[in-house]
Design an enzyme around this catalytic site. Structure first.
Site, mmCIF file in Angstrom:
data_model
loop_
_atom_site.group_PDB
_atom_site.id
_atom_site.type_symbol
_atom_site.label_atom_id
_atom_site.label_comp_id
_atom_site.label_asym_id
_atom_site.label_seq_id
_atom_site.Cartn_x
_atom_site.Cartn_y
_atom_site.Cartn_z
ATOM 1 C CG LEU A 160 -1.901 -0.992 1.128
ATOM 2 C CD1 LEU A 160 -3.021 -1.099 2.405
ATOM 3 C CD2 LEU A 160 -3.149 -0.740 -0.162
ATOM 4 C CG ASP A 189 -9.793 4.185 4.854
ATOM 5 O OD1 ASP A 189 -9.966 5.279 4.934
ATOM 6 O OD2 ASP A 189 -10.818 3.314 4.772
ATOM 7 N N GLY A 190 -5.677 2.386 3.590
ATOM 8 C CA GLY A 190 -4.395 1.722 4.108
ATOM 9 C C GLY A 190 -3.339 2.595 3.293
ATOM 10 C CG ASN A 202 -13.455 1.305 2.947
ATOM 11 O OD1 ASN A 202 -12.826 0.740 4.169
ATOM 12 N ND2 ASN A 202 -13.074 0.907 1.767
ATOM 13 C CG HIS A 232 -10.423 -5.540 3.839
ATOM 14 N ND1 HIS A 232 -10.143 -4.206 3.179
ATOM 15 C CD2 HIS A 232 -9.133 -6.055 3.888
ATOM 16 C CE1 HIS A 232 -9.070 -4.097 2.999
ATOM 17 N NE2 HIS A 232 -8.530 -5.024 3.302
ATOM 18 C CB SER A 238 26.516 14.924 -0.744
ATOM 19 O OG SER A 238 26.629 15.822 0.166
ATOM 20 C CD GLU A 253 15.715 9.705 2.371
ATOM 21 O OE1 GLU A 253 16.901 10.656 2.737
ATOM 22 O OE2 GLU A 253 14.773 9.800 2.922
ATOM 23 C CG PHE A 270 19.600 7.885 4.100
ATOM 24 C CD1 PHE A 270 19.462 7.662 5.449
ATOM 25 C CD2 PHE A 270 20.581 8.988 3.872
ATOM 26 C CE1 PHE A 270 20.178 8.007 6.625
ATOM 27 C CE2 PHE A 270 21.137 9.869 5.062
ATOM 28 C CZ PHE A 270 21.062 9.215 6.197
ATOM 29 N NE ARG A 276 32.631 12.790 3.091
ATOM 30 C CZ ARG A 276 33.126 13.388 4.127
ATOM 31 N NH1 ARG A 276 33.293 12.396 4.997
ATOM 32 N NH2 ARG A 276 33.378 14.509 4.604
#
EC number: 2.2.1.1
Length: 700
Positions: free
Chosen positions: A135, A177-178, A207, A283, A405, A441, A467, A552
């Protein structure tokens, strides 16, 4: 819970004047097919497909510009079912509309080999634009589609009035909703408002029921107010049977061109199931034979028959095929007129649709002389992007607030966005090519997927490798879809240095390599970085996403790097000087990225002890493993069991190459805050440590 009086009001039909009995019969057919399909297989999600039947019917039959006979039509509107668990909402429309599904496909829902898997899958089912299920991913990727639509317009028809270009179209989304609860939609929705994506229209199926029943136990916000605060155009429609309200909301949304639109549609899940509507049991489970029979009685179907579709209903809904072709023909006239006006842009479009690169596209790629000043591979990547920019207008991208960066900005490129968001540092243009994702991200990953799925451009996004964890669900979904998103992940090891263990990747390379179809590319130096970009861009759509892993810290420019070797994923960078042609080395040193220099230095140390070592640069395990075994055996002779793998990450993925007698120079713990030279020395990433590992491998 919703009261009986509220349910009665929410399920009261409001139909437009053109609505006839055949429209009502078609909507009821959708409900019954959804109930029957889930009941037959014994599992699935019937409730949302039942309650959203009027909305889905209105979108597919009355609203969207699409052609069932050509699901790849350039001018089509896109539909994203972010609530992928309600796959029947989409599948039944694809069946009724004549997109290539038949009743037997609905009957075989969620079974082996069917065209109707549990969640919609891109490339698997005709008419499915994107794989959804986790979701939030669909809505976030739809933001990318809307952004891609604008960039496409900028490439091919930038001066046309709004709505007057053959490249203008809408992105429609159904979210649950999810979806709204997932954080990725918050990230993406915030950015969509910044971008003023007027071609994005999201229906939120409010709903108020999830697997754990009433969502009030976990969700009590005013979601409409939240989206107003983001800057969206927000409308609220009461009742899923309120077709008049739905159509009015769509028309209002289409009239708003400076904001994305959010339409909160209050529905009753499972309607008209008399005992289970508005409950969690509607559901995610079959309703049961008695409840399904009751639904059929309520809507006038024979309760003893399954998968009932009246011939006149199917004839009516498949009239969409003819209407779609007519819309396509009208659009084609506009497109042909544009092509006559814009022959150069038409040639560019033809090239992109054919997935071809222009002649000489890589002629200006930078090259660095071996032995020249050490250069971080992230800096080399930035130089490559700036060299490619003038040749490849389809290439665009940016960073999650780390452009300086990650080195992801193409030199001289404007920022993508409305001019009103310009700052002292950045000049925004509606059709700019530098993307600013902000510190989002996860949304960046999903948005990149939406851009690539929309086509016909190539997009990349950058952040620190650490990340990539925030992006993982979107990366996995891109790999599942086999789409060619590009991730630029920099600061790739303890070499990041002083920011410390929170920012130093340790397990990430192995974790990413565990994702099937994701290629993880870690070049050793500046030239390998250029070769990696060349290989990535030459790959055709369907070859899977790529993560480019960059340093880096500065690394030396090595002697012997090879473009073809990089494209193959691994190659012999150097053999010890004493080796004769055809002679096998005593030991093989396999390394990636910044550790290749250590293998090269260790080769010299070993030679001083009369040990002949081969250095293999292995920028991409996935590409190497795809090579014929003859090539792999030539690089890594099976008879040479003394092997050492060197990588500043966990050893997990290297055992298969070094075997039981091999050695791995790795790091199996978190780092510390210190300069990169200290960290490499203290944690055993030195030429001496690699040479010692080679000697142990020879003794094993």
């Amino acid at each position: 819970m919703t009261t009986l009086e509220e349910i009665s009001a929410l399920t009261r039909p409001r139909h437009p004047d053109y609505w006839t009995e055949i429209d009502s019969a078609a909507v009821d057919t959708i409900r019954v097919l959804a109930a029957d399909a889930v009941q037959k297989v014994g599992n699935g999600h019937p409730g949302t497909a039942m309650s959203l039947a009027p909305l889905a019917y209105t979108l597919f039959q009355r609203t969207m510009r699409h052609d069932p006979s050509d699901t790849h039509w350039l001018g089509r509107d896109r539909f994203v079912l972010s609530a992928g668990h309600s796959s029947l909402t989409l599948y039944i429309q694809l069946y009724l509309g004549g997109f290539g599904l038949e009743l037997s496909d609905i009957e075989s829902l969620r079974t082996w080999g069917s065209k109707t898997p549990g969640h919609p899958e891109f490339r698997h089912t005709p008419g499915v634009e994107i794989t959804t299920g986790p979701l939030g991913q669909g809505l976030a990727s739809a933001v990318g589609m809307a952004m891609a639509s604008r960039y496409e317009r900028g490439l091919f028809d930038p001066d046309a009035e709004p709505g007057a270009s053959p490249f203008d179209h809408y992105i429609y989304v159904i979210a649950s909703d999810g979806d709204i609860e997932e954080g990725v939609t918050s990230e993406a929705s915030s950015l969509a408002a910044v971008q003023q994506l007027g071609n994005l229209i999201v229906f939120y199926d409010r709903n108020q029921i999830s697997i754990e029943d009433d969502t009030n136990i976990a969700l009590c916000e005013d979601t409409a107010a939240r989206y107003r605060a983001y800057g969206w155009h927000v409308q609220e429609v009461e009742g899923g049977e309120n077709v008049v309200g739905i159509e009015e909301a769509i028309a209002n949304a289409q009239a708003v061109t400076d904001r994305p639109s959010f339409i909160a549609l209050r529905t009753v899940i499972g309607y008209p199931a008399p005992n289970l509507m508005d409950t969690g049991k509607a559901h995610g489970a079959a309703l049961g034979d008695d409840e399904v029979a009751a639904v059929k009685k309520i809507v006038g179907f024979d309760p003893d028959k399954t998968f009932q579709v009246r011939e006149d209903v199917l004839t009516h809904t498949r009239g969409l095929v003819a209407r779609g072709k007519q819309a396509h023909e009208r659009w084609q006239l506009e497109f042909d007129a544009w092509a006559r006006r814009e022959p150069e842009r038409k040639a560019l479009l033809d090239r992109l649709l054919a997935q071809k690169l222009p002649d000489g596209w890589d002629a200006d790629l930078p090259h660095w002389e071996p032995g020249s000043k050490a250069l971080a591979t992230r800096a080399a990547s930035g130089a490559v992007l700036s060299a490619l920019g003038p040749k490849l207008p389809e290439l665009w991208g940016g960073s999650a607030d780390l452009a300086g960066s990650n080195n992801t900005t193409i030199k001289g490129a404007d920022s993508f966005g409305p001019p009103s968001i310009s700052t002292k540092e950045y000049t925004a243009h509606w059709y700019g090519r530098t993307l600013h994702f902000g510190v989002r991200e996860h949304a960046m990953g999903a948005i990149l997927s939406g851009i690539v799925l929309h086509g016909p451009t190539r997009a990349y996004g950058g952040t620190f490798l650490q990340f990539s964890d925030y992006m993982r669900p979107a990366v996995r979904l891109a790999a599942l879809m086999d789409i060619d998103t590009i991730y630029v992940w920099t600061h790739d090891s303890i070499g990041l240095g002083e920011d410390g263990p929170t920012h130093q990747p340790i397990e990430h390379l192995s974790a990413l390599r565990a994702i099937p179809r994701l290629s993880v590319v870690r070049p050793a130096d500046a030239n390998e970085t250029a070769y990696a970009w060349r290989t990535i861009l030459a790959r055709r759509n369907g070859s899977g996403p790529v993560g480019l892993i960059l340093t880096r810290q500065g690394v030396p420019v090595l002697d012997g790097t090879d473009a073809e070797g990089v494209a193959r994923g691994g190659y012999v960078l150097s053999d010890a000087g004493g080796l004769q042609p055809g002679e096998e080395p005593d030991v093989i040193l396999i390394a990636t990225g910044s550790e290749v220099q250590l293998a090269v230095a260790a080769q010299t140390l070993l030679a001083d002890n009369d040990i002949l070592a081969r250095v293999v640069s292995m920028p991409c395990l996935e590409w190497f493993e795809a090579q014929p075994y003859e090539y792999r055996d030539a690089v890594l002779p099976p008879t040479v069991s003394a092997r050492v793998a060197v990588e500043a990450g966990v050893a997990q993925c290297w055992h298969q190459l070094v075997g039981d007698t091999g050695e791995i120079v790795s790091i199996e713990h978190y780092g510390e805050s210190a300069d990169h030279k200290t960290l490499f020395r203290e944690y055993g990433f030195t030429a001496e440590a690699v040479a010692a590992a080679a000697e142990r491998a020879l003794d094993n």
